[in-house]
Design a protein around this motif. Structure first.
Motif, PDB file in Angstrom:
ATOM      1  N   GLY A  27       0.779  -1.231   0.000  1.00 53.44           N
ATOM      2  CA  GLY A  27       0.000   0.000   0.000  1.00 53.44           C
ATOM      3  C   GLY A  27       0.809   1.278   0.000  1.00 53.44           C
ATOM      4  O   GLY A  27       0.259   2.367  -0.032  1.00 53.44           O
ATOM      5  N   GLU A  28       2.121   1.163   0.025  1.00 49.55           N
ATOM      6  CA  GLU A  28       2.969   2.351   0.066  1.00 49.55           C
ATOM      7  C   GLU A  28       3.323   2.784  -1.359  1.00 49.55           C
ATOM      8  O   GLU A  28       3.439   1.964  -2.258  1.00 49.55           O
ATOM      9  CB  GLU A  28       4.251   2.032   0.848  1.00 49.55           C
ATOM     10  CG  GLU A  28       5.053   3.240   1.208  1.00 49.55           C
ATOM     11  CD  GLU A  28       6.143   2.908   2.219  1.00 49.55           C
ATOM     12  OE1 GLU A  28       6.972   3.788   2.452  1.00 49.55           O
ATOM     13  OE2 GLU A  28       6.154   1.792   2.758  1.00 49.55           O
ATOM     14  N   SER A  29       3.488   4.065  -1.586  1.00 51.87           N
ATOM     15  CA  SER A  29       3.923   4.575  -2.877  1.00 51.87           C
ATOM     16  C   SER A  29       5.436   4.762  -2.845  1.00 51.87           C
ATOM     17  O   SER A  29       6.007   5.085  -1.808  1.00 51.87           O
ATOM     18  CB  SER A  29       3.254   5.916  -3.187  1.00 51.87           C
ATOM     19  OG  SER A  29       1.873   5.740  -3.355  1.00 51.87           O
ATOM     20  N   VAL A  30       6.065   4.578  -4.004  1.00 52.75           N
ATOM     21  CA  VAL A  30       7.508   4.734  -4.120  1.00 52.75           C
ATOM     22  C   VAL A  30       7.796   5.697  -5.261  1.00 52.75           C
ATOM     23  O   VAL A  30       7.294   5.523  -6.374  1.00 52.75           O
ATOM     24  CB  VAL A  30       8.201   3.380  -4.395  1.00 52.75           C
ATOM     25  CG1 VAL A  30       9.691   3.570  -4.617  1.00 52.75           C
ATOM     26  CG2 VAL A  30       7.948   2.407  -3.262  1.00 52.75           C
ATOM     27  N   VAL A  31       8.600   6.709  -4.998  1.00 56.01           N
ATOM     28  CA  VAL A  31       9.010   7.659  -6.017  1.00 56.01           C
ATOM     29  C   VAL A  31      10.396   7.254  -6.505  1.00 56.01           C
ATOM     30  O   VAL A  31      11.296   7.003  -5.714  1.00 56.01           O
ATOM     31  CB  VAL A  31       9.035   9.099  -5.459  1.00 56.01           C
ATOM     32  CG1 VAL A  31       9.632  10.066  -6.463  1.00 56.01           C
ATOM     33  CG2 VAL A  31       7.640   9.531  -5.070  1.00 56.01           C
ATOM     34  N   ILE A  32      10.572   7.191  -7.826  1.00 55.41           N
ATOM     35  CA  ILE A  32      11.870   6.903  -8.427  1.00 55.41           C
ATOM     36  C   ILE A  32      12.461   8.232  -8.878  1.00 55.41           C
ATOM     37  O   ILE A  32      11.820   8.988  -9.611  1.00 55.41           O
ATOM     38  CB  ILE A  32      11.739   5.958  -9.642  1.00 55.41           C
ATOM     39  CG1 ILE A  32      10.935   4.706  -9.297  1.00 55.41           C
ATOM     40  CG2 ILE A  32      13.118   5.617 -10.196  1.00 55.41           C
ATOM     41  CD1 ILE A  32      11.545   3.826  -8.248  1.00 55.41           C
ATOM     42  N   ALA A  33      13.681   8.502  -8.427  1.00 58.12           N
ATOM     43  CA  ALA A  33      14.324   9.785  -8.732  1.00 58.12           C
ATOM     44  C   ALA A  33      15.590   9.553  -9.544  1.00 58.12           C
ATOM     45  O   ALA A  33      16.275   8.547  -9.392  1.00 58.12           O
ATOM     46  CB  ALA A  33      14.655  10.519  -7.445  1.00 58.12           C
ATOM     47  N   LYS A  34      15.886  10.509 -10.420  1.00 58.03           N
ATOM     48  CA  LYS A  34      17.127  10.500 -11.185  1.00 58.03           C
ATOM     49  C   LYS A  34      17.881  11.762 -10.815  1.00 58.03           C
ATOM     50  O   LYS A  34      17.367  12.871 -11.014  1.00 58.03           O
ATOM     51  CB  LYS A  34      16.841  10.456 -12.684  1.00 58.03           C
ATOM     52  CG  LYS A  34      18.088  10.363 -13.529  1.00 58.03           C
ATOM     53  CD  LYS A  34      17.727  10.180 -14.986  1.00 58.03           C
ATOM     54  CE  LYS A  34      18.992   9.994 -15.799  1.00 58.03           C
ATOM     55  NZ  LYS A  34      18.682   9.768 -17.207  1.00 58.03           N
ATOM     56  N   ALA A  35      19.054  11.606 -10.245  1.00 62.70           N
ATOM     57  CA  ALA A  35      19.874  12.732  -9.774  1.00 62.70           C
ATOM     58  C   ALA A  35      19.087  13.584  -8.783  1.00 62.70           C
ATOM     59  O   ALA A  35      19.165  14.808  -8.802  1.00 62.70           O
ATOM     60  CB  ALA A  35      20.371  13.560 -10.950  1.00 62.70           C
ATOM     61  N   GLY A  36      18.280  12.918  -7.952  1.00 66.17           N
ATOM     62  CA  GLY A  36      17.529  13.626  -6.923  1.00 66.17           C
ATOM     63  C   GLY A  36      16.226  14.250  -7.392  1.00 66.17           C
ATOM     64  O   GLY A  36      15.472  14.801  -6.602  1.00 66.17           O
ATOM     65  N   THR A  37      15.933  14.173  -8.695  1.00 60.87           N
ATOM     66  CA  THR A  37      14.703  14.744  -9.236  1.00 60.87           C
ATOM     67  C   THR A  37      13.683  13.634  -9.470  1.00 60.87           C
ATOM     68  O   THR A  37      13.958  12.684 -10.219  1.00 60.87           O
ATOM     69  CB  THR A  37      14.983  15.464 -10.580  1.00 60.87           C
ATOM     70  OG1 THR A  37      15.977  16.453 -10.365  1.00 60.87           O
ATOM     71  CG2 THR A  37      13.726  16.112 -11.126  1.00 60.87           C
ATOM     72  N   PRO A  38      12.509  13.711  -8.860  1.00 62.26           N
ATOM     73  CA  PRO A  38      11.491  12.672  -9.048  1.00 62.26           C
ATOM     74  C   PRO A  38      11.079  12.574 -10.518  1.00 62.26           C
ATOM     75  O   PRO A  38      10.845  13.588 -11.172  1.00 62.26           O
ATOM     76  CB  PRO A  38      10.317  13.154  -8.201  1.00 62.26           C
ATOM     77  CG  PRO A  38      10.912  14.107  -7.221  1.00 62.26           C
ATOM     78  CD  PRO A  38      12.077  14.741  -7.921  1.00 62.26           C
ATOM     79  N   VAL A  39      11.045  11.344 -11.042  1.00 63.08           N
ATOM     80  CA  VAL A  39      10.654  11.139 -12.437  1.00 63.08           C
ATOM     81  C   VAL A  39       9.507  10.145 -12.595  1.00 63.08           C
ATOM     82  O   VAL A  39       8.851  10.129 -13.637  1.00 63.08           O
ATOM     83  CB  VAL A  39      11.843  10.684 -13.313  1.00 63.08           C
ATOM     84  CG1 VAL A  39      12.871  11.779 -13.438  1.00 63.08           C
ATOM     85  CG2 VAL A  39      12.467   9.424 -12.789  1.00 63.08           C
ATOM     86  N   ALA A  40       9.275   9.298 -11.594  1.00 67.26           N
ATOM     87  CA  ALA A  40       8.211   8.307 -11.701  1.00 67.26           C
ATOM     88  C   ALA A  40       7.690   7.977 -10.312  1.00 67.26           C
ATOM     89  O   ALA A  40       8.362   8.221  -9.307  1.00 67.26           O
ATOM     90  CB  ALA A  40       8.724   7.039 -12.370  1.00 67.26           C
TER      91      ALA A  40
END
Length: 79
Positions: free
Chosen positions: A23-36
């Motif tokens: 049930g948790e959401s996960v943010v994928i970041a590239k160089a510290g910037t959220p992208v997905a």
């Protein structure tokens, strides 16, 4: 909400999926910037459902003839 960089997401993808399944959401970041953002399939999208938003509203019996005289006066003729 958990944030993981791309390398961490690739390395620990199964673990992240287990968190999403819980049930948790996960943010994928590239160089510290959220992208997905990974969210559970059944998670609400943030748009509230509108079921029942007109509860208690009633339509008068003469709804289809309301204002008929005014309309005829403005546009002439009869309907």
């Amino acid at each position: 909400m958990v944030t993981a960089n791309v390398h961490e997401a690739k390395t620990h993808f199964s673990r992240l999926l287990m968190q999403v399944a819980a049930g948790e959401s996960v943010v994928i970041a590239k160089a510290g910037t959220p992208v997905a953002k990974l969210t559970p399939v059944d998670a609400p999208t943030g748009v509230p459902k509108r079921i029942g938003f007109m509860a208690g509203l009633s339509v008068p019996d003469d709804f289809d003839t309301m204002g008929l005289q005014e309309i005829e006066a403005l546009f002439g003729g009869s309907t």
